[in-house]
Design a protein around this motif. Structure first.
Motif, PDB file in Angstrom:
ATOM      1  N   GLN A 437      29.564  33.982  49.304  1.00 50.16           N
ATOM      2  CA  GLN A 437      28.567  34.412  48.182  1.00 50.16           C
ATOM      3  C   GLN A 437      29.564  35.017  47.217  1.00 50.16           C
ATOM      4  OE1 GLN A 437      25.469  33.518  47.663  1.00 50.16           O
ATOM      5  NE2 GLN A 437      25.326  32.587  49.758  1.00 50.16           N
ATOM      6  N   GLY A 438      30.689  35.227  47.321  1.00 48.27           N
ATOM      7  CA  GLY A 438      31.635  36.158  46.418  1.00 48.27           C
ATOM      8  C   GLY A 438      32.638  36.616  47.107  1.00 48.27           C
ATOM      9  N   ILE A 439      33.195  37.709  46.371  1.00 41.18           N
ATOM     10  CA  ILE A 439      34.348  38.426  47.033  1.00 41.18           C
ATOM     11  C   ILE A 439      33.897  39.186  47.980  1.00 41.18           C
ATOM     12  CG2 ILE A 439      35.838  40.510  46.295  1.00 41.18           C
ATOM     13  CD1 ILE A 439      37.175  38.145  45.081  1.00 41.18           C
ATOM     14  N   HIS A 440      32.744  39.951  48.047  1.00 42.65           N
ATOM     15  CA  HIS A 440      32.447  40.636  49.184  1.00 42.65           C
ATOM     16  C   HIS A 440      32.399  39.898  50.569  1.00 42.65           C
ATOM     17  CE1 HIS A 440      28.648  38.984  47.505  1.00 42.65           C
ATOM     18  NE2 HIS A 440      28.177  39.016  48.771  1.00 42.65           N
ATOM     19  N   SER A 441      32.185  38.712  50.382  1.00 42.83           N
ATOM     20  CA  SER A 441      31.713  37.862  51.662  1.00 42.83           C
ATOM     21  C   SER A 441      33.126  37.452  52.470  1.00 42.83           C
ATOM     22  CB  SER A 441      31.032  36.739  51.472  1.00 42.83           C
ATOM     23  OG  SER A 441      31.278  35.791  50.402  1.00 42.83           O
ATOM     24  N   GLN A 443      35.478  39.238  53.750  1.00 41.27           N
ATOM     25  CA  GLN A 443      36.161  40.218  54.964  1.00 41.27           C
ATOM     26  C   GLN A 443      36.591  39.270  56.000  1.00 41.27           C
ATOM     27  OE1 GLN A 443      36.854  43.451  54.531  1.00 41.27           O
ATOM     28  NE2 GLN A 443      37.657  43.322  56.376  1.00 41.27           N
ATOM     29  N   GLY A 463      40.116  43.679  44.272  1.00 37.98           N
ATOM     30  CA  GLY A 463      39.927  44.591  45.572  1.00 37.98           C
ATOM     31  C   GLY A 463      40.172  43.947  46.493  1.00 37.98           C
ATOM     32  N   LEU A 464      41.085  42.439  46.669  1.00 40.35           N
ATOM     33  CA  LEU A 464      41.242  41.962  47.792  1.00 40.35           C
ATOM     34  C   LEU A 464      42.672  42.525  48.147  1.00 40.35           C
ATOM     35  CD1 LEU A 464      40.112  38.276  46.923  1.00 40.35           C
ATOM     36  CD2 LEU A 464      39.273  39.932  48.478  1.00 40.35           C
ATOM     37  N   LYS A 476      39.129  46.844  48.602  1.00 39.93           N
ATOM     38  CA  LYS A 476      37.533  46.841  48.983  1.00 39.93           C
ATOM     39  C   LYS A 476      37.386  45.699  50.156  1.00 39.93           C
ATOM     40  CE  LYS A 476      36.206  47.874  44.165  1.00 39.93           C
ATOM     41  NZ  LYS A 476      35.554  47.182  43.125  1.00 39.93           N
ATOM     42  N   VAL A 477      38.110  44.428  50.261  1.00 40.01           N
ATOM     43  CA  VAL A 477      37.806  43.582  51.467  1.00 40.01           C
ATOM     44  C   VAL A 477      39.365  43.218  51.729  1.00 40.01           C
ATOM     45  CG1 VAL A 477      37.303  41.134  51.578  1.00 40.01           C
ATOM     46  CG2 VAL A 477      35.819  42.572  49.847  1.00 40.01           C
ATOM     47  N   GLU A 478      39.290  43.132  52.904  1.00 50.25           N
ATOM     48  CA  GLU A 478      40.800  42.694  53.676  1.00 50.25           C
ATOM     49  C   GLU A 478      40.619  41.571  54.181  1.00 50.25           C
ATOM     50  OE1 GLU A 478      43.779  44.105  57.108  1.00 50.25           O
ATOM     51  OE2 GLU A 478      42.529  45.571  56.232  1.00 50.25           O
ATOM     52  N   GLN A 530      30.526  33.035  39.205  1.00 55.12           N
ATOM     53  CA  GLN A 530      31.003  34.116  38.847  1.00 55.12           C
ATOM     54  C   GLN A 530      32.535  34.080  38.362  1.00 55.12           C
ATOM     55  OE1 GLN A 530      29.710  33.734  41.608  1.00 55.12           O
ATOM     56  NE2 GLN A 530      28.273  35.194  42.115  1.00 55.12           N
TER      57      GLN A 530
END
Length: 606
Positions: A437-441, A443, A463-464, A476-478, A530
């Motif tokens: 769904q985006g950067i946050h997904s 991980q 943040g990756l 933020k995300v690994e 996005q």
């Protein structure tokens, strides 16, 4: 009179006359030239040859330096690939070890289950055997007793039969025989009572209601025993299912790692070929230079001619020359371009000419100059190297790079035009994959991107974090892994076939692939809207950052400003990227060489 006769002056040797005139070639051929002077002449000639060669050496050494830079770039890329393979191999060892532990535990659990089932089944068998043997004995006893009762009833029946006969006889005598019937009646009454008692006993003997109750108790007990066994088996099977699920997960991770390792090995193979190309070139050039300045070559006066041949092989100019004038003179512009950027510059079918947004723009610029457009197809991340030298030794360098090139200070020997296209940097996923769904997904997932410094910087700013920047703050995300592709023919299949979970990419490079029904990936890929970057990205044209390229870059900028206002530009955008985007706030980033920087170099060189 003879005293006043003039004595003729002695005639000067020819070598002296040639010496006075500075005729070095004639001096060398003159008779009587002193050996020491001949030696000095020879040394002078060798010096002149050496001086001519030395004047050209800086250009040759610069070529060697460029090739070494290309080698270093390739080694860094190879080092990154080998590091990735090493990390993935370590993960493989860990996953295999854990899977082996799960297999051992699963085997132990299955052995315990087998032993417990065998023991429990034996107990259940013994339990049912004993209870059924008891029921069998009771049934046999009941059957025996019932037979006795039936025998008694049979005897009674026989007696009644005899009494019946007696009564018949007595009745035949008539008369005063009533008293005889009294005796018979008594016997019949006693017999009836005995029969009733026997019937009751027979009923009691034949009644199996208590056996039925025992059977019900037995069934209830068996249900409990089997239920306990079922719970135990169920618990063990649940444990085994959990272990198998964990093993399946590890096997999937191993398979994913294998795909990543395979892709990384393929990337390494490509990089290794490029390193060999530049290494062989550097070695050949070094040998040629060593031969050029060797003593024997200088003594035989071959150095100037050999240098001229070497200069032509390396496509080095004999003197400073304006690149735009050179392009117009030969009637051809050489454009370095990536041939596998689907939608930007690609061959729709084998044998087709290049199509796509950049290919069409480059052709339009060649038409603007009135020259032929010749594409030099080359991997995207190495296109700027073609501004230094050709793809291989003996091949000409490119005049410019027109291939989705963002301006970046990393390209310290490249000057950039104004933008000819603005675009977002987006995330692509497999069609219908709602997990992404985006950067946050992302991980723990595998992300693909193009081997581009601007891409790495944008992802890092978002943040990756991955192996190369894991220690940097602000993460933020690994990611599970970041695969940077140098061969652009893999970037669509990598996502479609599951090598990566998502792909961060310039919109034009996936737009046609995802939206055009003629695309092999139509219906398999989709783009999230996005923009991953803080602002729109932009493509520019790259030229060599030196004074000779100033007029070329100036004309490129004039063309871009004019062409972007035309309907043809609108049509290209509609076909290849969807829409025309603008960024009124755009300005060239610090540290990047542009037309202004080349103008300063140009003016300083005059």
């Amino acid at each position: 009179m003879n005293l006043f006769r003039r004595t003729p002056e002695p005639q000067q040797p020819e070598w002296q006359l040639r010496l006075q005139e500075g005729d070095w070639d004639g001096l060398k051929k003159s008779e009587g030239c002193p050996p020491e002077l001949c030696r000095l002449l020879q040394e002078h000639e060798e010096y002149q040859q050496l001086e001519a060669v030395v004047q050209g050496l800086p250009a040759m050494m610069k070529r060697v330096s460029q090739l070494q830079g290309h080698l270093q770039s390739g080694l860094e890329a190879l080092g990154g690939s080998l590091g990735e393979i090493n990390d993935r191999t370590s993960d493989q060892h860990r996953f295999v070890d854990e899977t082996q532990k799960h297999l051992a535990e699963g085997d132990h659990q299955s052995q315990l289950l087998r032993s417990e089932m065998e023991q429990k089944l034996s107990e259940v068998q013994e339990f049912f055997s004993g209870r059924f043997e008891e029921l069998k004995r009771q049934l046999q006893e009941k059957a025996s007793n019932s037979r006795k009762v039936i025998d008694t009833i049979d005897d009674i029946g026989q007696t009644v039969h005899l009494l019946s006969l007696n009564a018949t006889i007595e009745a035949a005598h008539a008369g005063d025989a009533g008293r005889g019937f009294v005796v018979v009646a008594n016997e019949v009454r006693n017999l009836a009572m005995k029969t009733r008692e026997s019937a009751r006993e027979a009923f009691q003997q034949i009644d199996l209601s208590h056996i039925e109750q025992q059977l019900e108790d037995l069934l209830e007990q068996s249900d409990k025993e089997l239920g306990t066994l079922n719970e135990r088996v169920g618990g063990t099977m649940t444990s085994l299912t959990t272990l198998l699920a964990s093993m399946h997960q590890h096997l999937e991770e191993i398979e994913a790692n294998n795909r990543v390792i395979q892709a990384t090995v393929e990337l390494s193979d490509t990089t290794r070929e490029r390193i060999h190309n530049r290494s062989d070139w550097t070695r050949s050039l070094s040998c040629d230079l060593a031969q050029l300045i060797s003593a024997g070559n200088l003594q035989q006066q071959r150095a100037p001619a050999d240098y001229e041949k070497l200069r032509k092989v390396e496509y080095l100019p004999a003197s400073r020359e304006d690149r735009l004038a050179r392009i117009r003179q030969r009637g051809e512009i050489r454009v370095a371009i990536e041939p596998k950027f689907v939608g930007v510059s690609f061959h729709p079918h084998p044998g087709d000419e290049l199509a796509g947004f950049d290919a069409d723009m480059a052709r339009a610029f060649a038409a603007y100059l009135g020259v032929k457009c010749t594409f030099i197809e080359h991997p995207w991340d190495l296109c700027t190297q073609l501004l230094d030298c050709g793809a291989a030794r003996g091949e000409p360098p490119a005049d410019l790079v027109w291939s989705a090139l963002p301006p970046d200070p990393v390209y310290d020997d490249v000057a950039f035009s104004v933008p000819y296209l603005y675009l977002p940097y987006v995330l692509a996923r497999r069609k219908g994959d709602e997990r992404i769904q985006g950067i946050h997904s992302l991980q723990g997932r595998v992300l693909g991107c193009i081997n581009d410094p601007a891409a790495f910087a944008t992802l890092e700013d978002a943040g990756l974090r991955w192996r190369a920047n894991k220690g940097k703050s602000g993460g933020k995300v690994e990611l599970g892994n970041l695969l940077a592709y140098t061969d652009q023919s893999w970037i669509h299949d990598a996502l479609a076939k599951g090598v990566v979970d998502a792909f961060a990419v310039d919109l034009p490079i996936y737009y046609w692939a995802a939206h055009d029904p003629q695309s092999p990936w139509y219906g398999q890929l989709e783009l999230l809207p996005q923009n991953l970057a803080d602002s729109l990205w932009h493509y520019t044209v790259g030229v060599k950052a030196d004074a000779d390229s100033y007029t070329l870059l100036k004309v490129i900028n004039e063309f871009i400003r004019d062409f972007r206002s035309k309907d043809e530009y609108q049509r290209l955008c509609s076909q290849w990227v969807g829409d025309v985007l603008e960024d009124p706030s755009w300005r060239m980033m610090d540290g990047v060489t542009d037309e202004t920087g080349l103008k300063r170099l140009f003016e300083a060189s005059r």
